[in-house]
Write a protein that holds these residues in place. Sequence first.
Motif, PDB file in Angstrom:
ATOM      1  N   ALA A  44       0.631  -1.317   0.181  1.00  0.00           N
ATOM      2  CA  ALA A  44      -0.110  -0.127  -0.140  1.00  0.00           C
ATOM      3  C   ALA A  44       0.999   1.265   0.262  1.00  0.00           C
ATOM      4  O   ALA A  44       0.222   2.443  -0.449  1.00  0.00           O
ATOM      5  N   LEU A  45       1.705   1.530   0.288  1.00  0.00           N
ATOM      6  CA  LEU A  45       2.641   2.481   0.931  1.00  0.00           C
ATOM      7  C   LEU A  45       3.644   2.781  -0.530  1.00  0.00           C
ATOM      8  O   LEU A  45       4.655   3.404  -0.897  1.00  0.00           O
ATOM      9  N   GLY A  46       3.689   1.511  -1.772  1.00  0.00           N
ATOM     10  CA  GLY A  46       4.440   1.726  -3.056  1.00  0.00           C
ATOM     11  C   GLY A  46       5.471   0.959  -3.265  1.00  0.00           C
ATOM     12  O   GLY A  46       6.214   1.122  -4.468  1.00  0.00           O
ATOM     13  N   ILE A  47       5.991  -0.089  -2.090  1.00  0.00           N
ATOM     14  CA  ILE A  47       6.641  -0.525  -2.670  1.00  0.00           C
ATOM     15  C   ILE A  47       6.836  -2.117  -3.784  1.00  0.00           C
ATOM     16  O   ILE A  47       6.015  -2.649  -3.084  1.00  0.00           O
ATOM     17  N   ALA A  48       7.933  -1.975  -3.579  1.00  0.00           N
ATOM     18  CA  ALA A  48       7.610  -3.349  -5.102  1.00  0.00           C
ATOM     19  C   ALA A  48       8.708  -4.174  -5.540  1.00  0.00           C
ATOM     20  O   ALA A  48       9.627  -3.703  -4.611  1.00  0.00           O
ATOM     21  N   SER A  49       8.626  -5.226  -6.496  1.00  0.00           N
ATOM     22  CA  SER A  49       9.665  -6.063  -6.539  1.00  0.00           C
ATOM     23  C   SER A  49      10.200  -5.261  -7.558  1.00  0.00           C
ATOM     24  O   SER A  49       9.922  -5.119  -7.937  1.00  0.00           O
ATOM     25  N   GLY A  50      11.580  -5.043  -7.268  1.00  0.00           N
ATOM     26  CA  GLY A  50      12.825  -5.018  -8.121  1.00  0.00           C
ATOM     27  C   GLY A  50      13.281  -3.397  -7.270  1.00  0.00           C
ATOM     28  O   GLY A  50      14.517  -2.772  -7.629  1.00  0.00           O
ATOM     29  N   ASP A  51      12.404  -2.939  -6.200  1.00  0.00           N
ATOM     30  CA  ASP A  51      13.172  -1.738  -5.002  1.00  0.00           C
ATOM     31  C   ASP A  51      14.367  -1.844  -4.935  1.00  0.00           C
ATOM     32  O   ASP A  51      13.951  -2.878  -4.598  1.00  0.00           O
ATOM     33  N   THR A  52      14.825  -0.195  -4.300  1.00  0.00           N
ATOM     34  CA  THR A  52      15.994  -1.017  -3.466  1.00  0.00           C
ATOM     35  C   THR A  52      15.586  -0.224  -2.306  1.00  0.00           C
ATOM     36  O   THR A  52      14.892   1.382  -2.508  1.00  0.00           O
ATOM     37  N   VAL A  53      15.903  -0.228  -1.026  1.00  0.00           N
ATOM     38  CA  VAL A  53      14.950   0.437   0.167  1.00  0.00           C
ATOM     39  C   VAL A  53      15.586  -0.224   0.997  1.00  0.00           C
ATOM     40  O   VAL A  53      16.193  -1.282   1.331  1.00  0.00           O
ATOM     41  N   MET A  54      16.072   1.229   1.880  1.00  0.00           N
ATOM     42  CA  MET A  54      16.949   1.779   2.885  1.00  0.00           C
ATOM     43  C   MET A  54      15.963   1.284   4.130  1.00  0.00           C
ATOM     44  O   MET A  54      14.668   2.069   4.610  1.00  0.00           O
ATOM     45  N   LEU A  55      16.191   0.340   5.105  1.00  0.00           N
ATOM     46  CA  LEU A  55      15.480   0.514   6.464  1.00  0.00           C
ATOM     47  C   LEU A  55      15.656   1.378   7.804  1.00  0.00           C
ATOM     48  O   LEU A  55      17.388   0.673   7.498  1.00  0.00           O
ATOM     49  N   LEU A  77      12.369  -8.270   2.503  1.00  0.00           N
ATOM     50  CA  LEU A  77      13.451  -9.303   1.393  1.00  0.00           C
ATOM     51  C   LEU A  77      12.080  -9.762   0.040  1.00  0.00           C
ATOM     52  O   LEU A  77      12.466  -9.529  -0.545  1.00  0.00           O
ATOM     53  N   ASP A  78      10.583 -10.083   0.770  1.00  0.00           N
ATOM     54  CA  ASP A  78       9.828 -10.593   0.075  1.00  0.00           C
ATOM     55  C   ASP A  78       9.205  -9.640  -0.625  1.00  0.00           C
ATOM     56  O   ASP A  78       9.032  -9.980  -1.962  1.00  0.00           O
ATOM     57  N   ALA A  79       9.522  -7.992   0.130  1.00  0.00           N
ATOM     58  CA  ALA A  79       8.345  -6.970  -0.986  1.00  0.00           C
ATOM     59  C   ALA A  79       9.382  -6.501  -1.764  1.00  0.00           C
ATOM     60  O   ALA A  79       8.900  -6.183  -3.286  1.00  0.00           O
ATOM     61  N   VAL A  80      11.068  -6.626  -1.597  1.00  0.00           N
ATOM     62  CA  VAL A  80      11.839  -6.218  -2.945  1.00  0.00           C
ATOM     63  C   VAL A  80      11.370  -7.116  -3.829  1.00  0.00           C
ATOM     64  O   VAL A  80      12.355  -7.242  -5.064  1.00  0.00           O
ATOM     65  N   GLY A  81      11.743  -8.266  -3.601  1.00  0.00           N
ATOM     66  CA  GLY A  81      11.503  -9.961  -3.863  1.00  0.00           C
ATOM     67  C   GLY A  81      13.025  -9.133  -4.800  1.00  0.00           C
ATOM     68  O   GLY A  81      14.258  -9.353  -5.004  1.00  0.00           O
ATOM     69  N   PRO A  82      13.737 -11.075  -6.043  1.00  0.00           N
ATOM     70  CA  PRO A  82      15.057 -11.569  -6.286  1.00  0.00           C
ATOM     71  C   PRO A  82      15.404 -10.484  -6.611  1.00  0.00           C
ATOM     72  O   PRO A  82      16.944 -10.043  -6.926  1.00  0.00           O
ATOM     73  N   ALA A  83      14.472  -9.425  -7.536  1.00  0.00           N
ATOM     74  CA  ALA A  83      15.305  -8.386  -7.995  1.00  0.00           C
ATOM     75  C   ALA A  83      15.851  -7.087  -7.708  1.00  0.00           C
ATOM     76  O   ALA A  83      15.916  -5.948  -7.983  1.00  0.00           O
ATOM     77  N   GLY A  84      15.352  -7.534  -6.600  1.00  0.00           N
ATOM     78  CA  GLY A  84      15.345  -5.949  -5.670  1.00  0.00           C
ATOM     79  C   GLY A  84      16.189  -5.473  -4.380  1.00  0.00           C
ATOM     80  O   GLY A  84      17.289  -7.319  -4.774  1.00  0.00           O
ATOM     81  N   ASN A  85      16.635  -5.038  -3.516  1.00  0.00           N
ATOM     82  CA  ASN A  85      18.106  -4.610  -2.604  1.00  0.00           C
ATOM     83  C   ASN A  85      17.613  -4.387  -1.162  1.00  0.00           C
ATOM     84  O   ASN A  85      16.713  -3.240  -1.138  1.00  0.00           O
ATOM     85  N   LEU A  86      18.032  -5.065  -0.553  1.00  0.00           N
ATOM     86  CA  LEU A  86      17.496  -4.205   0.855  1.00  0.00           C
ATOM     87  C   LEU A  86      18.460  -3.571   1.833  1.00  0.00           C
ATOM     88  O   LEU A  86      19.837  -4.117   1.669  1.00  0.00           O
ATOM     89  N   LEU A  87      17.998  -2.603   2.586  1.00  0.00           N
ATOM     90  CA  LEU A  87      19.637  -1.705   2.975  1.00  0.00           C
ATOM     91  C   LEU A  87      19.180  -1.450   3.902  1.00  0.00           C
ATOM     92  O   LEU A  87      18.648  -0.658   4.828  1.00  0.00           O
ATOM     93  N   MET A  88      20.027  -1.239   5.122  1.00  0.00           N
ATOM     94  CA  MET A  88      20.099  -0.165   6.460  1.00  0.00           C
ATOM     95  C   MET A  88      21.902  -0.455   6.643  1.00  0.00           C
ATOM     96  O   MET A  88      22.610  -0.172   5.929  1.00  0.00           O
ATOM     97  N   VAL A  89      21.524   0.359   7.314  1.00  0.00           N
ATOM     98  CA  VAL A  89      22.878   1.029   8.555  1.00  0.00           C
ATOM     99  C   VAL A  89      23.247   0.572   9.506  1.00  0.00           C
ATOM    100  O   VAL A  89      22.097   0.051   9.570  1.00  0.00           O
ATOM    101  N   SER A  90      24.529   0.643   9.336  1.00  0.00           N
ATOM    102  CA  SER A  90      25.322  -0.429  10.285  1.00  0.00           C
ATOM    103  C   SER A  90      26.140   0.741  12.050  1.00  0.00           C
ATOM    104  O   SER A  90      27.441  -0.261  11.644  1.00  0.00           O
ATOM    105  N   LEU A  91      25.594   2.041  11.431  1.00  0.00           N
ATOM    106  CA  LEU A  91      26.661   2.898  13.035  1.00  0.00           C
ATOM    107  C   LEU A  91      27.191   1.492  14.287  1.00  0.00           C
ATOM    108  O   LEU A  91      26.015   1.741  14.539  1.00  0.00           O
TER     109      LEU A  91
END
Length: 292
Positions: A44-55, A77-91
């Motif tokens: 509903a927020l607009g996250i789709a397969s193939g997106d690159t998302v920073m969480l 991970l399922d939301a961005v799918g195998p073509a997408g990327n999930l990122l997080m900061v790790s300060l």
Amino acid sequence: MFLLSRLPRSWKVWLRAQYAEAERWYARAFRSYGPDEMAAALHALGIASGDTVMLHSAFGSRYGFRGTIDALTRVFLDAVGPAGNLLMVSLPYRSSSLEYLSHLKSFDVRKTPSMMGLVSEYFRRRAGVLRSLHPTHPVLAFGPDAETIVAAHEDCLYPCGPGTPFEKLADLDGKVIFFNVPFATFTFFHYLEHVVSPQMPFPLYTEHPFEVPVVDRCGERRTVTTYVFSLDAIRRRRFEVLERELRRRGLIRRARVGNSRIEMIRVRDAIDCTRDMLAKGQYFYDVAEVRT
């Protein structure tokens, strides 16, 4: 409130613990939800397969999610799918980067823990997740572009500027999600600071860079040269000015699921808003002292 302020410290601690337990009980009883509801909210927020998302995220029973950190991570991970990327900061610190480096002996990209919450630290340890080799703003990435995203962060003089994973997030038309954390956790803000820094009447960074000893993913010792944000810039930041303008323009999308709050912004929208504000002489810093 007056009566609470007069209570002994031990009573205050007990009351806070009781309140926290009541909050957890309420979430479990009335506001709990599972992975399917979470996935629907992201869609509903607009996250789709193939997106690159920073969480950016916070995890705990009081938010109502029925499942483990691994189950929550799998939803993203399922939301961005195998073509997408999930990122997080790790300060690896909770203070300022300047204070952190003043006490740092070495940053080990393989072992130095993330101080950005349980989900970030779990993700850091997850198989297949890569971490950029930068001592102050390392980024975690998983997906087909992960290697490219984290590559050469150690060669960037500015921790969130050109060539960093933050710029690459923008190049990939990335999005940032805030899961049960305030919008002020928007680490991409530092990239926006770099964008406006040439027009600012004070330095964004320290006068001289730091030479920081690090250990790379192969266990080799190296040195990373990086500038850090100046104390003057930190003191002058007015993040709420940017947040208020982004909300006024409707660029921050919101959703609720169970007892959780989720927000999302497209980073290119944040860049466009920042450039527009700059053109109009609107700053997210206190520049009054400099102008007088």
